[in-house]
Scaffold this motif. Structure first.
Motif, PDB file in Angstrom:
ATOM      1  N   SER A 121       0.857  -1.177   0.000  1.00 34.72           N
ATOM      2  CA  SER A 121       0.000   0.000   0.000  1.00 34.72           C
ATOM      3  C   SER A 121       0.899   1.234   0.000  1.00 34.72           C
ATOM      4  O   SER A 121       1.982   1.240   0.592  1.00 34.72           O
ATOM      5  CB  SER A 121      -0.935  -0.005   1.209  1.00 34.72           C
ATOM      6  OG  SER A 121      -0.211  -0.075   2.406  1.00 34.72           O
ATOM      7  N   PHE A 148       2.414   2.878   3.301  1.00 32.28           N
ATOM      8  CA  PHE A 148       3.300   1.957   4.014  1.00 32.28           C
ATOM      9  C   PHE A 148       4.590   1.758   3.216  1.00 32.28           C
ATOM     10  O   PHE A 148       5.688   1.717   3.784  1.00 32.28           O
ATOM     11  CB  PHE A 148       2.596   0.619   4.231  1.00 32.28           C
ATOM     12  CG  PHE A 148       3.296  -0.292   5.198  1.00 32.28           C
ATOM     13  CD1 PHE A 148       3.056  -0.198   6.558  1.00 32.28           C
ATOM     14  CD2 PHE A 148       4.185  -1.258   4.748  1.00 32.28           C
ATOM     15  CE1 PHE A 148       3.700  -1.046   7.458  1.00 32.28           C
ATOM     16  CE2 PHE A 148       4.826  -2.105   5.637  1.00 32.28           C
ATOM     17  CZ  PHE A 148       4.582  -1.995   7.000  1.00 32.28           C
ATOM     18  N   ILE A 158       1.980  -6.246   0.732  1.00 33.99           N
ATOM     19  CA  ILE A 158       1.624  -5.830   2.093  1.00 33.99           C
ATOM     20  C   ILE A 158       0.486  -4.819   2.005  1.00 33.99           C
ATOM     21  O   ILE A 158       0.627  -3.781   1.346  1.00 33.99           O
ATOM     22  CB  ILE A 158       2.828  -5.218   2.829  1.00 33.99           C
ATOM     23  CG1 ILE A 158       3.952  -6.251   2.944  1.00 33.99           C
ATOM     24  CG2 ILE A 158       2.414  -4.715   4.212  1.00 33.99           C
ATOM     25  CD1 ILE A 158       5.222  -5.711   3.585  1.00 33.99           C
ATOM     26  N   HIS A 159      -0.634  -5.142   2.665  1.00 30.54           N
ATOM     27  CA  HIS A 159      -1.802  -4.270   2.623  1.00 30.54           C
ATOM     28  C   HIS A 159      -2.516  -4.289   3.971  1.00 30.54           C
ATOM     29  O   HIS A 159      -2.319  -5.202   4.780  1.00 30.54           O
ATOM     30  CB  HIS A 159      -2.777  -4.707   1.522  1.00 30.54           C
ATOM     31  CG  HIS A 159      -2.272  -4.445   0.135  1.00 30.54           C
ATOM     32  ND1 HIS A 159      -2.234  -3.187  -0.409  1.00 30.54           N
ATOM     33  CD2 HIS A 159      -1.770  -5.280  -0.808  1.00 30.54           C
ATOM     34  CE1 HIS A 159      -1.750  -3.252  -1.637  1.00 30.54           C
ATOM     35  NE2 HIS A 159      -1.451  -4.515  -1.892  1.00 30.54           N
ATOM     36  N   ILE A 160      -3.352  -3.290   4.182  1.00 32.89           N
ATOM     37  CA  ILE A 160      -4.159  -3.280   5.398  1.00 32.89           C
ATOM     38  C   ILE A 160      -5.232  -4.356   5.293  1.00 32.89           C
ATOM     39  O   ILE A 160      -5.566  -4.826   4.200  1.00 32.89           O
ATOM     40  CB  ILE A 160      -4.794  -1.900   5.657  1.00 32.89           C
ATOM     41  CG1 ILE A 160      -5.674  -1.474   4.470  1.00 32.89           C
ATOM     42  CG2 ILE A 160      -3.740  -0.859   5.964  1.00 32.89           C
ATOM     43  CD1 ILE A 160      -6.452  -0.193   4.719  1.00 32.89           C
ATOM     44  N   ARG A 213      -0.203 -11.276   9.570  1.00 33.45           N
ATOM     45  CA  ARG A 213      -0.105  -9.919  10.116  1.00 33.45           C
ATOM     46  C   ARG A 213       1.348  -9.586  10.409  1.00 33.45           C
ATOM     47  O   ARG A 213       2.058 -10.326  11.075  1.00 33.45           O
ATOM     48  CB  ARG A 213      -0.945  -9.802  11.388  1.00 33.45           C
ATOM     49  CG  ARG A 213      -1.065  -8.389  11.920  1.00 33.45           C
ATOM     50  CD  ARG A 213      -2.114  -8.347  13.044  1.00 33.45           C
ATOM     51  NE  ARG A 213      -1.863  -9.388  14.010  1.00 33.45           N
ATOM     52  CZ  ARG A 213      -1.058  -9.265  15.060  1.00 33.45           C
ATOM     53  NH1 ARG A 213      -0.435  -8.125  15.265  1.00 33.45           N
ATOM     54  NH2 ARG A 213      -0.882 -10.254  15.902  1.00 33.45           N
ATOM     55  N   TYR A 264      -1.563  -4.386   9.237  1.00 34.73           N
ATOM     56  CA  TYR A 264      -0.964  -4.628   7.931  1.00 34.73           C
ATOM     57  C   TYR A 264      -0.583  -6.096   7.819  1.00 34.73           C
ATOM     58  O   TYR A 264      -0.043  -6.680   8.759  1.00 34.73           O
ATOM     59  CB  TYR A 264       0.273  -3.747   7.734  1.00 34.73           C
ATOM     60  CG  TYR A 264      -0.072  -2.298   7.511  1.00 34.73           C
ATOM     61  CD1 TYR A 264      -0.152  -1.766   6.221  1.00 34.73           C
ATOM     62  CD2 TYR A 264      -0.338  -1.451   8.578  1.00 34.73           C
ATOM     63  CE1 TYR A 264      -0.482  -0.439   6.012  1.00 34.73           C
ATOM     64  CE2 TYR A 264      -0.675  -0.117   8.380  1.00 34.73           C
ATOM     65  CZ  TYR A 264      -0.738   0.379   7.094  1.00 34.73           C
ATOM     66  OH  TYR A 264      -1.076   1.692   6.888  1.00 34.73           O
TER      67      TYR A 264
END
Length: 321
Positions: free
Chosen positions: A108, A111, A152-154, A166, A285
């Protein structure tokens, strides 16, 4: 000297790789790019494989690639075997030598810019034979089509079918510029956001707003807000808020420099929780791979590095899932 049997085995393996990558990525050309060979070479590899099997595996047209019935049955059986072979090959290489090659990371945007970009040079210094490519995007990521090793994402942006773990938890800050608060007043509770100009993040790939969550005495709630502006870029929202545009929610690693400079002021501060007061929900994340076969030595090294070098305030909360 290479024997006929060894040559045939090599041709079969090349054909398997070209066939599986073509099916996974949707075209022979896309599969060839993932393997680092030309489309012509990949097509020849598949043709030799079909000749050795005595069946046609793929139907090729100018617009699309389709599996024959025999091809579908063959793909179902060999895909897992090829992935296991790649893992075994990577494991042996890892024992003999430092992992090498390109590690393609999608993250993202915020981040990637604020957290990963400062950490990647240290990772490359530790592992000089690994090259990194960082894609910063809040859109959907196709690991196969884009050749991504990990993303990597929320939590709200997780895609079905990926294996997610996580990796970080960021506290969130509700912020506004002093000029805005002087003009519009300072809300003391989240319910008052309905009377304020709110700047919300819109998730690019599905158009949803990233909702603002709070907890009060153990109960989660999402207050009504008045959306005056939205963006698919968190940094744009931060700059808009700093210019007096309204109230926005930012991850701590985006908000804290603005707060330190006095360009933004924090609302609903949870630094000293008070009974009955609302606190903002954090952002979790997740590091994602397509499946367990993608946990290659390079990916595991990067995961371990992040766990060791992420700022302490981003380390996942104990007990969270």
């Amino acid at each position: 000297m290479t024997t006929p049997l060894e040559s045939k085995s090599t041709d079969t393996l090349r054909g398997l790789e070209s066939f599986v990558k073509a099916v996974e990525s949707g075209s022979i050309a896309a599969g060839a790019r993932l393997l680092g060979i030309s489309a012509a070479a990949a097509s020849q590899n598949i043709a030799r494989l079909e000749q050795s099997l005595g069946v046609r595996l793929l139907t090729r047209t100018t617009r699309r690639l389709a599996l024959t019935d025999a091809g579908a049955s063959y793909f179902e059986r060999v895909q897992g075997a090829l992935q296991e072979l790649e893992l075994a090959r990577a494991a042996v290489a890892d024992l003999q030598d430092e992992p090498r090659g390109l590690l393609r990371i999608a993250a993202s945007a915020a981040f990637g810019r604020h957290v990963l970009a400062p950490l990647i040079p240290g990772f490359m210094a530790r592992h000089p034979r690994i090259r990194c490519e960082l894609l910063t995007t809040d859109g959907s990521v196709d690991h196969i089509q884009e050749g991504v090793d990990l993303s990597i994402h929320i939590q709200q942006q997780l895609q079905d079918g990926l294996v997610a773990r996580r990796i970080a938890t960021a506290q969130t800050r509700f912020c506004a510029a002093p000029s805005y608060l002087q003009r519009a007043g300072r809300p003391s509770e989240p319910e008052e956001l309905r009377d304020h100009d709110c700047l919300l993040f819109r998730i690019p790939y599905d158009g949803r707003f990233l909702r603002w969550g709070f907890a009060r005495e153990g109960v989660h709630f999402e207050p009504q807000v008045r959306v005056s502006m939205s963006s698919n870029d968190i940094d744009a929202l931060a700059q808009c808020a700093a210019a007096g545009g309204g109230i926005t929610r930012l991850a701590s690693f985006v908000a804290d420099p603005y707060l330190a400079r006095g360009e933004l002021l924090e609302l609903f501060s949870s630094s000293t929780p008070t009974h009955g007061r609302a606190t903002s929900a954090p952002l979790d994340y997740y590091l994602c791979v397509r499946d367990r076969y993608e946990l290659t030595p390079k990916v595991r090294l990067f995961m371990d590095y992040l766990q060791q070098h992420l700022p302490a305030e981003l380390k996942p909360r104990s007990g969270a899932s």
